[in-house]
Structures are given as C-alpha cells and as structure tokens.
Design a protein around this motif. Structure first.
Motif, PDB file in Angstrom:
ATOM      1  N   LEU A 115       0.833  -1.201   0.000  1.00  0.00           N
ATOM      2  CA  LEU A 115       0.000   0.000   0.000  1.00  0.00           C
ATOM      3  C   LEU A 115       0.869   1.252   0.000  1.00  0.00           C
ATOM      4  O   LEU A 115       0.630   2.192  -0.781  1.00  0.00           O
ATOM      5  N   ALA A 116       1.881   1.280   0.853  1.00  0.00           N
ATOM      6  CA  ALA A 116       2.791   2.429   0.896  1.00  0.00           C
ATOM      7  C   ALA A 116       3.544   2.564  -0.429  1.00  0.00           C
ATOM      8  O   ALA A 116       3.696   3.676  -0.964  1.00  0.00           O
ATOM      9  N   ARG A 117       3.999   1.445  -0.949  1.00  0.00           N
ATOM     10  CA  ARG A 117       4.732   1.479  -2.219  1.00  0.00           C
ATOM     11  C   ARG A 117       3.879   2.066  -3.331  1.00  0.00           C
ATOM     12  O   ARG A 117       4.307   2.971  -4.077  1.00  0.00           O
ATOM     13  N   ASN A 118       2.664   1.580  -3.454  1.00  0.00           N
ATOM     14  CA  ASN A 118       1.790   2.054  -4.526  1.00  0.00           C
ATOM     15  C   ASN A 118       1.412   3.521  -4.340  1.00  0.00           C
ATOM     16  O   ASN A 118       1.319   4.275  -5.322  1.00  0.00           O
ATOM     17  N   LEU A 119       1.200   3.937  -3.098  1.00  0.00           N
ATOM     18  CA  LEU A 119       0.835   5.330  -2.843  1.00  0.00           C
ATOM     19  C   LEU A 119       1.993   6.267  -3.161  1.00  0.00           C
ATOM     20  O   LEU A 119       1.789   7.358  -3.720  1.00  0.00           O
ATOM     21  N   VAL A 120       3.208   5.856  -2.824  1.00  0.00           N
ATOM     22  CA  VAL A 120       4.389   6.660  -3.159  1.00  0.00           C
ATOM     23  C   VAL A 120       4.526   6.792  -4.667  1.00  0.00           C
ATOM     24  O   VAL A 120       4.716   7.909  -5.204  1.00  0.00           O
ATOM     25  N   VAL A 121       4.420   5.682  -5.381  1.00  0.00           N
ATOM     26  CA  VAL A 121       4.593   5.708  -6.839  1.00  0.00           C
ATOM     27  C   VAL A 121       3.525   6.577  -7.490  1.00  0.00           C
ATOM     28  O   VAL A 121       3.818   7.401  -8.366  1.00  0.00           O
ATOM     29  N   ARG A 122       2.282   6.412  -7.062  1.00  0.00           N
ATOM     30  CA  ARG A 122       1.199   7.200  -7.653  1.00  0.00           C
ATOM     31  C   ARG A 122       1.387   8.690  -7.390  1.00  0.00           C
ATOM     32  O   ARG A 122       1.225   9.521  -8.298  1.00  0.00           O
ATOM     33  N   THR A 123       1.735   9.034  -6.163  1.00  0.00           N
ATOM     34  CA  THR A 123       1.890  10.451  -5.816  1.00  0.00           C
ATOM     35  C   THR A 123       3.048  11.078  -6.583  1.00  0.00           C
ATOM     36  O   THR A 123       2.929  12.191  -7.116  1.00  0.00           O
ATOM     37  N   LEU A 124       4.171  10.380  -6.647  1.00  0.00           N
ATOM     38  CA  LEU A 124       5.327  10.915  -7.377  1.00  0.00           C
ATOM     39  C   LEU A 124       5.049  11.020  -8.873  1.00  0.00           C
ATOM     40  O   LEU A 124       5.496  11.966  -9.535  1.00  0.00           O
ATOM     41  N   THR A 125       4.315  10.067  -9.421  1.00  0.00           N
ATOM     42  CA  THR A 125       3.975  10.114 -10.845  1.00  0.00           C
ATOM     43  C   THR A 125       3.119  11.345 -11.146  1.00  0.00           C
ATOM     44  O   THR A 125       3.343  12.047 -12.148  1.00  0.00           O
ATOM     45  N   GLU A 126       2.160  11.628 -10.276  1.00  0.00           N
ATOM     46  CA  GLU A 126       1.323  12.816 -10.452  1.00  0.00           C
ATOM     47  C   GLU A 126       2.151  14.090 -10.351  1.00  0.00           C
ATOM     48  O   GLU A 126       1.945  15.044 -11.131  1.00  0.00           O
ATOM     49  N   LEU A 127       3.071  14.126  -9.398  1.00  0.00           N
ATOM     50  CA  LEU A 127       3.897  15.322  -9.217  1.00  0.00           C
ATOM     51  C   LEU A 127       4.855  15.510 -10.396  1.00  0.00           C
ATOM     52  O   LEU A 127       5.109  16.650 -10.816  1.00  0.00           O
ATOM     53  N   ALA A 128       5.381  14.423 -10.942  1.00  0.00           N
ATOM     54  CA  ALA A 128       6.289  14.541 -12.086  1.00  0.00           C
ATOM     55  C   ALA A 128       5.552  15.113 -13.291  1.00  0.00           C
ATOM     56  O   ALA A 128       6.089  15.977 -14.011  1.00  0.00           O
ATOM     57  N   ALA A 129       4.326  14.685 -13.503  1.00  0.00           N
ATOM     58  CA  ALA A 129       3.540  15.230 -14.602  1.00  0.00           C
ATOM     59  C   ALA A 129       3.250  16.711 -14.386  1.00  0.00           C
ATOM     60  O   ALA A 129       3.332  17.524 -15.322  1.00  0.00           O
ATOM     61  N   GLU A 130       2.955  17.082 -13.158  1.00  0.00           N
ATOM     62  CA  GLU A 130       2.697  18.486 -12.831  1.00  0.00           C
ATOM     63  C   GLU A 130       3.945  19.335 -13.037  1.00  0.00           C
ATOM     64  O   GLU A 130       3.870  20.467 -13.563  1.00  0.00           O
ATOM     65  N   ALA A 131       5.107  18.788 -12.635  1.00  0.00           N
ATOM     66  CA  ALA A 131       6.351  19.539 -12.786  1.00  0.00           C
ATOM     67  C   ALA A 131       6.687  19.757 -14.255  1.00  0.00           C
ATOM     68  O   ALA A 131       7.132  20.837 -14.654  1.00  0.00           O
ATOM     69  N   GLU A 132       6.465  18.759 -15.072  1.00  0.00           N
ATOM     70  CA  GLU A 132       6.782  18.888 -16.503  1.00  0.00           C
ATOM     71  C   GLU A 132       5.831  19.872 -17.167  1.00  0.00           C
ATOM     72  O   GLU A 132       6.227  20.633 -18.050  1.00  0.00           O
ATOM     73  N   GLU A 133       4.563  19.876 -16.763  1.00  0.00           N
ATOM     74  CA  GLU A 133       3.599  20.831 -17.332  1.00  0.00           C
ATOM     75  C   GLU A 133       3.964  22.263 -16.995  1.00  0.00           C
ATOM     76  O   GLU A 133       3.749  23.177 -17.788  1.00  0.00           O
ATOM     77  N   GLY A 134       4.548  22.447 -15.796  1.00  0.00           N
ATOM     78  CA  GLY A 134       4.895  23.798 -15.366  1.00  0.00           C
ATOM     79  C   GLY A 134       6.262  24.251 -15.817  1.00  0.00           C
ATOM     80  O   GLY A 134       6.652  25.403 -15.595  1.00  0.00           O
ATOM     81  N   ALA A 135       7.013  23.366 -16.461  1.00  0.00           N
ATOM     82  CA  ALA A 135       8.387  23.702 -16.884  1.00  0.00           C
ATOM     83  C   ALA A 135       8.369  24.686 -18.042  1.00  0.00           C
ATOM     84  O   ALA A 135       7.469  24.718 -18.857  1.00  0.00           O
TER      85      ALA A 135
END
Length: 333
Positions: free
Chosen positions: A313-333
């Motif tokens: 559960l922790a593993r999946n939540l970390v991966v999902r959250t980081l994936t969302e943040l990476a997409a947000e960071a690239e959109e704002g670049a």
C-alpha cells in the motif's frame, strides 16, 4: 478522573513557572485545545497533577519572514491554518494534510502545538485496563500478538508498535519545518524530524523535548516545487491514516533534481523517507524509478502478522503520488 490543579498563563515565562511549580513536574501538562489530552484524562490514561492553560499566550498568528519562511504560532487552530490564504496558495500540501485530519469541530479547537504533541497511540494504550509499555513500562505490548492491523511497520520495537496519528506533522516533515521551543535555557529551534523519537526499549516519551519545554511556533521554509499530500484510510473522514504520503518533487528535463518524502501511519513518528529521497535524486522521473525508491525505503519494513498489506500500500501510494507530481512539474516547466 483524578483531581488536578489548574493555572492560566499570560506569558511563556508564566507557563513555564507554573509548570515547574507543579507538585510533580513530570506530571504537569500544558493545555491548548485539549482534544487529545482531555480525552486521555477521561479514559484514565493521562493523570496530570496540574494543567497549565496556554491558550492565552500570544502565539495565535501566521506571519511571513522576509525570506518567505512561514511562521505559524503554536496557538493557531488547525482550521485557521488550513484556511489561511498564504498557506493555501504557497503550501497547499500543508493545508490538505490539516484538512485530512480529525473533524471540522475538532480542527476548530485543536492547536498547531497540540497537534504536534498528541500522543503516539494504539487502542491498547487508550484502554487503562490493558497492559501497555507506554503507560506501564515492562507490562508488555499486547498489540504485537493482538490487534495490530493499523499499526507500525517501520521503526517499531518489541516494546511498542503504535503509530503517530498526526497528518499535519507528516506534511511538516516533508517541508523541512522546524519547531520553536521555549525552555529553561531560553529559546531554541529543533528540526521537526528531530522532535520525535522511536520507541526503542522505553516508549513512554514520544518527543525529545525536556521537562517544561513549551512549543511556541513552527517555521516552514519556502517550497519551490510541486507537492502533494495523499492519505489512505478506512473511511472518508475522521479516521487515522493506514498510510499517508507527503511528497514534493523537482523535475527538469525528465530528471529528478530534488525530492522530499515523508510517510504517515507506518511508524511511531512521522517517517522521513531519506533512503527514497537519495534514490530519487538524479534518477529519471519514471514509474520504475519511483518504485525503486519506494522499495529502497520499505526494505527496512518489519510488518507484523496482520499489517503486511501496508508495505505494498505504501509502495503504490508513493509511486502514484510521485507520478502525479512529475507530470505536474513537466507541465509547469
């Protein structure tokens, strides 16, 4: 409920003097919103000889330092913190974490200082009829072989497997916040990550504070990268986290430049995921890299009989959250 003395302090100096004057200094408590302390007193778990009311102290403001650091007074209520315009605009992860905790009624009363100092606990700690090393050292930890589905998988010991309940503290850990403390030697600053301790052989103390220390505020440095707080719980509101994640990610050109990560619901304290952060810096911002970072952190997990589900559960939540943040960071670049 055991009889207790009561004093209302007008200044930090008054509060510390009243605390020191208690019949048993180790048995005095500061009283803010009381949302945790009073409950434990009613259960007979906490039995202070004296309460020192600190709700009138002048620490109820949210301000900014010239360098952008957010200064939050210890008497600020959780509702006021979550509703503050600056917090919502510049530290939305913190606002989201605060709103994820407790109920609206409790947030209206609970204070920032009290939230940080709420007891790390489990159902056995709150039941005075049961043995518990946090209440009675050496009596045992029935949670290890009993009901522990929601308890710790990291940093626990044979003496205690309770989990820290605060959502706000998890976000503050990822934000590199520091805590301002008044004590016998004057004012000092403690990094939030250094405020809490693991149970070891003696789980009675949840923090590294000295007797009579008074939290007067929290300092949160500016965060210049996308951040998020995600919480998994058994019901939609008014429930502690099974697992929560506070994360911030700086991605440029598809590569992670910096990362902050803290976990809740998994340990005796907010768990700053340093191994995962180290694995992320310089790595490609991909799901595979995020999974490897989560695995690096969770390699130290020692689940009990019934809470092994928290590891994936922790593993999946970390991966999902980081994936969302990476997409947000690239959109704002």
């Amino acid at each position: 409920m055991r009889p207790f003395a009561y004093a209302r302090a007008a200044t930090a100096e008054d509060a510390m003097a009243e605390h020191a004057a208690a019949r048993d200094g180790d048995d005095a408590r500061y009283l803010g919103g009381g949302t945790n302390l009073v409950d434990l007193m009613r259960l007979g778990v906490e039995q202070p000889s004296k309460l020192v009311d600190v709700t009138r102290l002048p620490y109820d403001r949210i301000e900014r330092d010239p360098d952008g650091t957010l200064i939050v007074g210890a008497a600020v209520t959780n509702s006021a913190l979550a509703a503050d315009r600056t917090v919502r605009a510049e530290f939305p992860m913190l606002a989201r974490a605060v709103l994820s905790g407790a109920s609206g009624q409790l947030r209206n009363l609970a204070t920032v200082g009290g939230n940080l100092l709420q007891r790390t606990r489990c159902p056995y700690f709150q039941d005075a009829s049961k043995p518990c090393n946090k209440r009675d050292p050496g009596s045992g930890c029935p949670a290890r072989d009993g009901e522990h589905r929601n308890l710790a998988i990291l940093g626990h010991s044979s003496a205690c497997v309770a989990t820290h309940p605060s959502d706000m503290a998890v976000a503050l850990a990822a934000l590199d916040a520091s805590v301002r403390v008044r004590g016998r030697g004057g004012e000092r600053t403690i990094m939030l990550d250094d405020l809490y301790r693991l149970p070891g052989g003696d789980p009675r103390r949840d923090t590294t504070l000295d007797r009579g220390d008074l939290i007067i505020g929290v300092a949160v440095p500016p965060l210049r990268m996308p951040a998020a707080y995600r919480k998994v719980r058994e019901r939609a509101s008014f429930a502690f986290a099974l697992v929560s994640v506070a994360a911030a990610l700086d991605v440029r050109g598809g590569v992670v430049q910096d990362a902050r990560l803290a976990l809740g619901g998994v340990a005796h304290r907010p768990w700053r995921a340093r191994a995962a952060e180290d694995a992320l810096r310089g790595a490609a911002a991909t799901g595979e890299a995020f999974a490897r970072a989560a695995d690096a952190e969770l390699a130290a997990a020692e689940p009990l009989r019934d809470n092994g589900y928290k590891v994936p559960l922790a593993r999946n939540l970390v991966v999902r959250t980081l994936t969302e943040l990476a997409a947000e960071a690239e959109e704002g670049a």
